[in-house]
Design an enzyme around this catalytic site. Structure first.
Site, mmCIF file in Angstrom:
data_model
loop_
_atom_site.group_PDB
_atom_site.id
_atom_site.type_symbol
_atom_site.label_atom_id
_atom_site.label_comp_id
_atom_site.label_asym_id
_atom_site.label_seq_id
_atom_site.Cartn_x
_atom_site.Cartn_y
_atom_site.Cartn_z
ATOM 1 N N CYS A 80 7.468 0.393 0.680
ATOM 2 C CA CYS A 80 7.120 -0.014 2.098
ATOM 3 C C CYS A 80 7.172 -1.405 2.273
ATOM 4 O O CYS A 80 6.872 -2.167 1.232
ATOM 5 C CB CYS A 80 5.845 0.383 2.690
ATOM 6 S SG CYS A 80 5.494 1.973 3.240
ATOM 7 N N ASP A 131 -16.583 9.713 3.056
ATOM 8 C CA ASP A 131 -17.453 8.716 2.154
ATOM 9 C C ASP A 131 -18.809 8.567 2.668
ATOM 10 O O ASP A 131 -19.730 8.796 2.053
ATOM 11 C CB ASP A 131 -16.906 7.447 1.698
ATOM 12 C CG ASP A 131 -17.693 6.689 0.847
ATOM 13 O OD1 ASP A 131 -17.955 7.056 -0.261
ATOM 14 O OD2 ASP A 131 -17.943 5.640 1.386
#
EC number: 4.6.1.17
Length: 162
Positions: A80, A131
């Site tokens: 990227c 999380d």
């Protein structure tokens, strides 16, 4: 060497991976929208909405994490390009029962698109929700992450068609 439309451009003359040279591409306004869902126990969603998760405001933290991820995409995805973002926004919608859907919109005025930035931002937002809530619900399921729409550049407008 003339490239056919379907030929991959991420390989060099030795057939090894390379970062595509975008220096001759036109600067255009570009936008990408990605979405994904996290399913959880109804009690987990209720606690998120009532701000009763011990780690703090789940959606606020997830939103910041997702925006940070959009800005760090080139550090995590090897091929990227580093893209100067002009905007990143994350919204949440729940089904009033057991799911939160995340939508990430990323914008730039640059020579290459921001689809991966939007997709990574979506994944990190969802992972942050996981999380923050895993102590009470390890069975959460992240699903249906995909590009909804992109516009700008030579390849033009794309809209996801189920």
């Amino acid at each position: 060497m003339n490239k056919t439309k379907d030929e991959l451009t991420h390989f060099n003359g030795q057939n090894r991976a390379k970062m595509v040279d975008v220096s001759d591409k036109k600067i255009t306004n570009r936008i990408a929208i990605a979405t994904g869902t996290i399913s959880m126990k109804p009690e987990t969603l209720k606690r998120i909405k009532e701000d009763k998760i011990k780690k703090g405001d789940v959606l606020a933290v997830a939103q910041v994490a997702g925006i940070m991820a959009t800005k760090k995409t080139s550090e995590l995805i090897p091929m990227c390009h580093l893209i100067p973002l002009t905007g990143a926004d994350i919204t949440f919608k729940d089904n009033q029962k057991d799911k939160i859907t995340v939508t990430v919109t990323v914008k730039t005025k640059h020579v290459t698109g921001v689809e991966i930035e939007a997709l990574l931002g979506c994944q990190i937002t969802l992972l942050t929700i996981y999380d923050m809530c895993k102590a009470i619900d390890r069975g959460m399921l992240i699903s249906n992450v995909h590009l909804v729409e992109k516009d700008g550049g030579k390849s033009g407008h794309f809209v996801y068609d189920k």
